[in-house]
Design a protein around this motif. Structure first.
Motif, PDB file in Angstrom:
ATOM      1  N   GLY B 355      55.044  41.118  29.892  1.00  0.00           N
ATOM      2  CA  GLY B 355      54.475  41.426  28.587  1.00  0.00           C
ATOM      3  C   GLY B 355      53.190  42.232  28.651  1.00  0.00           C
ATOM      4  N   VAL B 356      52.530  42.234  29.799  1.00  0.00           N
ATOM      5  CA  VAL B 356      51.260  42.957  29.911  1.00  0.00           C
ATOM      6  C   VAL B 356      51.495  44.454  29.698  1.00  0.00           C
ATOM      7  CG1 VAL B 356      49.380  43.595  31.440  1.00  0.00           C
ATOM      8  CG2 VAL B 356      50.227  41.245  31.422  1.00  0.00           C
ATOM      9  N   ALA B 357      52.506  44.988  30.373  1.00  0.00           N
ATOM     10  CA  ALA B 357      52.800  46.417  30.233  1.00  0.00           C
ATOM     11  C   ALA B 357      53.091  46.748  28.777  1.00  0.00           C
ATOM     12  CB  ALA B 357      53.979  46.803  31.123  1.00  0.00           C
ATOM     13  N   ALA B 358      53.930  45.944  28.176  1.00  0.00           N
ATOM     14  CA  ALA B 358      54.296  46.189  26.777  1.00  0.00           C
ATOM     15  C   ALA B 358      53.060  46.157  25.879  1.00  0.00           C
ATOM     16  CB  ALA B 358      55.321  45.152  26.323  1.00  0.00           C
ATOM     17  N   ALA B 359      52.177  45.181  26.148  1.00  0.00           N
ATOM     18  CA  ALA B 359      50.968  45.054  25.325  1.00  0.00           C
ATOM     19  C   ALA B 359      50.089  46.291  25.462  1.00  0.00           C
ATOM     20  CB  ALA B 359      50.196  43.799  25.725  1.00  0.00           C
ATOM     21  N   MET B 360      50.025  46.818  26.673  1.00  0.00           N
ATOM     22  CA  MET B 360      49.184  47.994  26.904  1.00  0.00           C
ATOM     23  C   MET B 360      49.777  49.224  26.210  1.00  0.00           C
ATOM     24  SD  MET B 360      47.405  49.273  30.290  1.00  0.00           S
ATOM     25  CE  MET B 360      46.737  50.902  30.520  1.00  0.00           C
ATOM     26  N   PHE B 361      51.081  49.439  26.350  1.00  0.00           N
ATOM     27  CA  PHE B 361      51.708  50.595  25.708  1.00  0.00           C
ATOM     28  C   PHE B 361      51.529  50.510  24.193  1.00  0.00           C
ATOM     29  CE2 PHE B 361      54.968  50.408  29.409  1.00  0.00           C
ATOM     30  CZ  PHE B 361      54.019  50.926  30.270  1.00  0.00           C
ATOM     31  N   ARG B 362      51.698  49.301  23.643  1.00  0.00           N
ATOM     32  CA  ARG B 362      51.577  49.118  22.206  1.00  0.00           C
ATOM     33  C   ARG B 362      50.141  49.412  21.760  1.00  0.00           C
ATOM     34  NH1 ARG B 362      52.221  43.843  21.430  1.00  0.00           N
ATOM     35  NH2 ARG B 362      54.211  44.049  22.535  1.00  0.00           N
ATOM     36  N   ALA B 363      49.193  48.923  22.560  1.00  0.00           N
ATOM     37  CA  ALA B 363      47.790  49.157  22.207  1.00  0.00           C
ATOM     38  C   ALA B 363      47.500  50.659  22.121  1.00  0.00           C
ATOM     39  CB  ALA B 363      46.872  48.506  23.247  1.00  0.00           C
ATOM     40  N   LEU B 364      47.976  51.419  23.106  1.00  0.00           N
ATOM     41  CA  LEU B 364      47.729  52.860  23.102  1.00  0.00           C
ATOM     42  C   LEU B 364      48.460  53.533  21.937  1.00  0.00           C
ATOM     43  CD1 LEU B 364      47.900  53.547  26.960  1.00  0.00           C
ATOM     44  CD2 LEU B 364      45.858  53.604  25.501  1.00  0.00           C
ATOM     45  N   ALA B 365      49.685  53.082  21.693  1.00  0.00           N
ATOM     46  CA  ALA B 365      50.450  53.653  20.583  1.00  0.00           C
ATOM     47  C   ALA B 365      49.752  53.385  19.258  1.00  0.00           C
ATOM     48  CB  ALA B 365      51.867  53.075  20.580  1.00  0.00           C
ATOM     49  N   ASP B 366      49.279  52.148  19.076  1.00  0.00           N
ATOM     50  CA  ASP B 366      48.580  51.789  17.836  1.00  0.00           C
ATOM     51  C   ASP B 366      47.369  52.687  17.613  1.00  0.00           C
ATOM     52  OD1 ASP B 366      50.379  49.833  17.387  1.00  0.00           O
ATOM     53  OD2 ASP B 366      49.069  48.158  17.964  1.00  0.00           O
ATOM     54  N   ALA B 367      46.735  53.089  18.708  1.00  0.00           N
ATOM     55  CA  ALA B 367      45.549  53.943  18.591  1.00  0.00           C
ATOM     56  C   ALA B 367      45.945  55.423  18.499  1.00  0.00           C
ATOM     57  CB  ALA B 367      44.627  53.712  19.788  1.00  0.00           C
ATOM     58  N   GLY B 368      47.242  55.706  18.461  1.00  0.00           N
ATOM     59  CA  GLY B 368      47.707  57.084  18.336  1.00  0.00           C
ATOM     60  C   GLY B 368      47.513  57.891  19.604  1.00  0.00           C
ATOM     61  N   ILE B 369      47.508  57.216  20.757  1.00  0.00           N
ATOM     62  CA  ILE B 369      47.272  57.915  22.021  1.00  0.00           C
ATOM     63  C   ILE B 369      48.583  58.077  22.777  1.00  0.00           C
ATOM     64  CG2 ILE B 369      46.145  57.723  24.281  1.00  0.00           C
ATOM     65  CD1 ILE B 369      43.891  56.165  22.713  1.00  0.00           C
ATOM     66  N   ASN B 370      48.889  59.317  23.133  1.00  0.00           N
ATOM     67  CA  ASN B 370      50.137  59.645  23.808  1.00  0.00           C
ATOM     68  C   ASN B 370      50.056  59.317  25.304  1.00  0.00           C
ATOM     69  OD1 ASN B 370      52.742  60.684  23.891  1.00  0.00           O
ATOM     70  ND2 ASN B 370      51.980  62.693  24.574  1.00  0.00           N
ATOM     71  N   ILE B 371      51.108  58.659  25.839  1.00  0.00           N
ATOM     72  CA  ILE B 371      51.161  58.346  27.268  1.00  0.00           C
ATOM     73  C   ILE B 371      51.963  59.433  27.983  1.00  0.00           C
ATOM     74  CG2 ILE B 371      51.920  56.674  28.996  1.00  0.00           C
ATOM     75  CD1 ILE B 371      51.676  54.512  26.812  1.00  0.00           C
ATOM     76  N   GLN B 372      51.336  60.098  28.936  1.00  0.00           N
ATOM     77  CA  GLN B 372      52.005  61.209  29.627  1.00  0.00           C
ATOM     78  C   GLN B 372      52.768  60.743  30.869  1.00  0.00           C
ATOM     79  OE1 GLN B 372      49.238  64.352  30.443  1.00  0.00           O
ATOM     80  NE2 GLN B 372      48.195  64.173  28.476  1.00  0.00           N
ATOM     81  N   MET B 373      52.189  59.806  31.599  1.00  0.00           N
ATOM     82  CA  MET B 373      52.824  59.293  32.813  1.00  0.00           C
ATOM     83  C   MET B 373      52.442  57.829  32.938  1.00  0.00           C
ATOM     84  SD  MET B 373      51.810  62.369  35.467  1.00  0.00           S
ATOM     85  CE  MET B 373      52.642  61.768  36.915  1.00  0.00           C
ATOM     86  N   ILE B 374      53.255  57.082  33.678  1.00  0.00           N
ATOM     87  CA  ILE B 374      53.000  55.659  33.866  1.00  0.00           C
ATOM     88  C   ILE B 374      53.136  55.321  35.344  1.00  0.00           C
ATOM     89  CG2 ILE B 374      53.857  53.316  33.401  1.00  0.00           C
ATOM     90  CD1 ILE B 374      54.943  54.495  30.727  1.00  0.00           C
ATOM     91  N   GLY B 375      52.250  54.469  35.836  1.00  0.00           N
ATOM     92  CA  GLY B 375      52.383  53.973  37.200  1.00  0.00           C
ATOM     93  C   GLY B 375      52.102  52.486  37.207  1.00  0.00           C
ATOM     94  N   THR B 376      52.760  51.763  38.091  1.00  0.00           N
ATOM     95  CA  THR B 376      52.500  50.328  38.145  1.00  0.00           C
ATOM     96  C   THR B 376      52.412  49.860  39.588  1.00  0.00           C
ATOM     97  OG1 THR B 376      54.859  49.812  38.173  1.00  0.00           O
ATOM     98  CG2 THR B 376      53.795  49.848  36.030  1.00  0.00           C
ATOM     99  N   SER B 377      51.688  48.778  39.784  1.00  0.00           N
ATOM    100  CA  SER B 377      51.726  48.075  41.060  1.00  0.00           C
ATOM    101  C   SER B 377      51.876  46.608  40.699  1.00  0.00           C
ATOM    102  CB  SER B 377      50.439  48.302  41.846  1.00  0.00           C
ATOM    103  OG  SER B 377      49.415  47.464  41.355  1.00  0.00           O
ATOM    104  N   GLU B 378      51.862  45.748  41.680  1.00  0.00           N
ATOM    105  CA  GLU B 378      52.005  44.312  41.426  1.00  0.00           C
ATOM    106  C   GLU B 378      50.972  43.803  40.432  1.00  0.00           C
ATOM    107  OE1 GLU B 378      52.864  41.306  44.200  1.00  0.00           O
ATOM    108  OE2 GLU B 378      54.819  42.029  43.514  1.00  0.00           O
ATOM    109  N   ILE B 379      49.755  44.342  40.531  1.00  0.00           N
ATOM    110  CA  ILE B 379      48.694  43.769  39.696  1.00  0.00           C
ATOM    111  C   ILE B 379      48.003  44.836  38.853  1.00  0.00           C
ATOM    112  CG2 ILE B 379      48.246  41.870  41.289  1.00  0.00           C
ATOM    113  CD1 ILE B 379      45.676  43.441  42.107  1.00  0.00           C
ATOM    114  N   LYS B 380      48.715  45.926  38.552  1.00  0.00           N
ATOM    115  CA  LYS B 380      48.070  47.013  37.820  1.00  0.00           C
ATOM    116  C   LYS B 380      49.087  47.795  37.006  1.00  0.00           C
ATOM    117  CE  LYS B 380      47.796  50.856  39.684  1.00  0.00           C
ATOM    118  NZ  LYS B 380      47.635  51.925  40.694  1.00  0.00           N
ATOM    119  N   ILE B 381      48.669  48.236  35.828  1.00  0.00           N
ATOM    120  CA  ILE B 381      49.444  49.204  35.060  1.00  0.00           C
ATOM    121  C   ILE B 381      48.523  50.367  34.730  1.00  0.00           C
ATOM    122  CG2 ILE B 381      50.752  49.643  32.951  1.00  0.00           C
ATOM    123  CD1 ILE B 381      50.785  46.438  32.853  1.00  0.00           C
ATOM    124  N   SER B 382      48.972  51.582  35.062  1.00  0.00           N
ATOM    125  CA  SER B 382      48.164  52.762  34.781  1.00  0.00           C
ATOM    126  C   SER B 382      48.918  53.712  33.871  1.00  0.00           C
ATOM    127  CB  SER B 382      47.845  53.516  36.077  1.00  0.00           C
ATOM    128  OG  SER B 382      47.114  52.712  36.955  1.00  0.00           O
TER     129      SER B 382
END
Lengths: 408, 408
Positions: B355-382
């Motif tokens: 759910g962390v990833a989803a929460a982050m994407f939603r937060a950026l979307a709510d702020a009207g910010i476009n996500i160009q690329m995504i990267g993840t590790s065990e303890i990180k979402i970028s």
């Protein structure tokens, strides 16, 4: 040939000079020689570091001060190695410690105990030019030490000896050793050769070319030193060795002037045995070097006057110590005279020709110059005169001994 | 207690600061602790030395450059030791080599192979405070090496491990690790504790407190690091260790922003196996680190687009290499976008909570910010976003994950 080339602070004081010297080093290497470079710190880098240290602690402990000062030579060695690399030759900066300069633990004035330059030797075998930081070594406890004044010359001579180098060239901003200071005596000549002893007397008499300790090391290890100019590649400079050259025998080789002396007089002290020794002992305990000493009986009673000279930098401490001694002895007064100079005639011929002293006294008398004190060694005669007479005296004595004559 | 205290360049950039730190060190020692001090070079000393080197040779060989740079830490170590001495405690400056930091021969980014601090240990036994030059070691061939970016932290952690120190304190100009950069997020909080993994992700995400390699070494050797402020003695700072603390479980510990990235796109390359690998291999051969990679099929034909991000400092080289690759593959065009930023949410909770990833994407979307690329590790979402959205995004995500809540 294997050649050690040492460049002093004035020779590496700017990046432009470092680059020019790198070119010279590369020319020597390209002519087929193995070259070991030894460098001092750049220009006033050491003074800058001393200033930093004194801002932190007016009485920095000598071990940490040595550690700080070592960075001065490291900086110039690294930049010199880079400048040589840039010209297409392989060069590596190396600390005195890694070059195998092993010393005692006497920080700020360490004595070299052994030189084990195996790293430098193996690099030479690989065609690499080692650029060694002068002035520094490492103690038995593995701590950085520095070698004191003239330490970089010492590094070069010690390495030249250990590496069995064919030549040891000490570069500075003057083209060798002169018959007198050419800034004062217009017709002073560069000498082509000097003995170690003559060089030592001249070094301690204020000539800036080579320090006494370095010459002593060269004599002990039999290293022939060539003192040359960084700025005039075509001048051969002055050779300092033990060889008897073909030069015509001379009484005097050069005359030197020291204007950084102070005369201190203890006036009216009791004339009994041990009084002079006491005065000198107390100064020695404080680590103050005494140059000349003169004792005379006063006319009126059984009291004596003792006069001695010390370096200007020791003046304040010498005054304080002498004032104490005077009080303890019940002496009359302390005289301090900073307006003096010492003129010295140096030459192997002094030893066997008592006439040299007489000729020097007569020369000064003819010029109307009063002699205040006299000192002699096997190959030197020194006279203390008024500082205002110094330059005239130097010119006159230079002329009397015919030192401008190019046969020398 | 035995404590290693490391002070970074901004903490020792002036003599006044060195004296203030000396007082702090002496207070710690006077409280009965054994203190080992590790110092970086003063402020911009390293930059000054790099500038000198580049004036001599634009491509200085790394061995001579390491030799030159070593003088930076030596200067600050000597001055720090003097400042401690002046306060009446015995202190000795010591080089990384003598402190027993043994490395491989990879100049400018040497790896520590072993630490043998027998000298430092014996000095501690004599009540002496060793002041160790950070950032440097000695190779098996006896040559000076440096440890690369963050090397002084590495020195401190390696010494703390070898000396079995009870604490390793890394001082800088910030009071620890924050939930976000406090210059951007007004209600960012200092964290009291972080895991090594979290710190590593934050270190590589642009947090300036500790470098990745140093954290890695701490994790491997089990050294607990306390990141503290030089300028606020009463702040405990952030503890970085493996302990499970009593803090409430959280999904996300901190958010980080990296604005020093460039996105490079290889547009319209053939969509066949191995194409992306080829593009990445060529960059790796040039020593260029790639951060995120994204590959997408084009809509109109069997061609693909490859997008990747590199550090701004590698931009020119990465462009040149990618242009070659594009030509070799018959690709359509090269896109270069420097106007990007990477926002990362880091936390041990990311691992187990999709759910962390989803929460982050939603937060950026709510702020009207476009996500160009995504990267993840065990303890990180970028997420890669436009640079102009960066600060707004950081604040928004910080708020969504309730990082200003002081329960953490």
């Amino acid at each position: 040939m294997r050649i050690v080339q040492k460049f002093g602070g004035s020779s590496v004081k700017s990046l432009e000079l470092i680059q020019a010297i790198a070119e010279r080093v590369v020319r020597t290497a390209s002519a087929g020689h193995e070259v070991v470079v030894v460098v001092s710190a750049m220009g006033d880098a050491t003074d800058h570091l001393l200033d930093l240290a004194s801002q932190v602690d007016g009485q920095s402990s000598p071990d940490n001060l040595d550690f700080l000062l070592a960075t001065g030579e490291m900086t110039s060695a690294a930049l010199m190695a880079m400048a040589i690399n840039r010209l297409g030759r392989s060069a590596r900066a190396v600390m005195g410690s890694q070059a195998g300069i092993l010393t005692d633990g006497h920080f700020s004035e360490a004595r070299i105990l052994a030189v084990r330059p195996t790293t430098v030797e193996s690099w030479l075998g690989e065609g690499i030019i080692p650029v060694v930081t002068g002035f520094q070594g490492i103690s038995g406890e593995g701590r950085l030490t520095t070698l004191g004044r003239g330490g970089s010359d010492l590094t070069a001579i010690a390495l030249a000896s250990a590496l069995k180098a064919d030549a040891c060239e000490i570069y500075s901003d003057v083209p060798g050793v002169f018959t007198a200071d050419p800034r004062i005596v217009a017709d002073a000549r560069a000498l082509s050769q000097l003995s170690y002893d003559e060089m030592m007397e001249l070094a301690s008499q204020g000539a800036q070319v080579l320090q006494t300790r370095a010459v002593l090391y060269a004599r002990q290890s039999g290293v022939a030193v060539q003192a040359r100019s960084t700025f005039d590649e075509h001048e051969p400079g002055t050779r300092i060795d033990e060889k008897q050259t073909s030069r015509a025998p001379r009484w005097v080789t050069a005359v030197a002037l020291d204007t950084h002396l102070t005369k201190i007089g203890l006036v009216g002290v009791p004339d009994r045995p041990g009084v002079a020794a006491l005065a000198l002992d107390r100064l020695a305990q404080e680590g103050i070097n005494i140059d000349l000493v003169f004792q005379a009986l006063s006319h009126d009673d059984l009291r004596a006057d003792i006069a001695l000279t010390v370096a200007d930098r020791d003046r304040e401490r010498a005054m304080a110590v002498s004032q104490e001694t005077l009080r303890a002895l019940g002496g009359r007064s302390l005289l301090v005279d900073g307006d003096i100079a010492k003129i010295s005639a140096v030459g192997a011929g002094v030893r066997n020709h008592p006439g040299v002293a007489a000729a020097m006294f007569r020369a000064l008398a003819d010029a109307g110059i009063n002699i205040q004190m006299i000192g002699t060694s096997e190959i030197k005669i020194s006279c203390i005169i008024a500082r205002s007479d110094a330059e005239r005296a130097l010119n006159h004595v230079h002329q009397v001994f015919e030192l401008n004559d190019s046969q020398g």
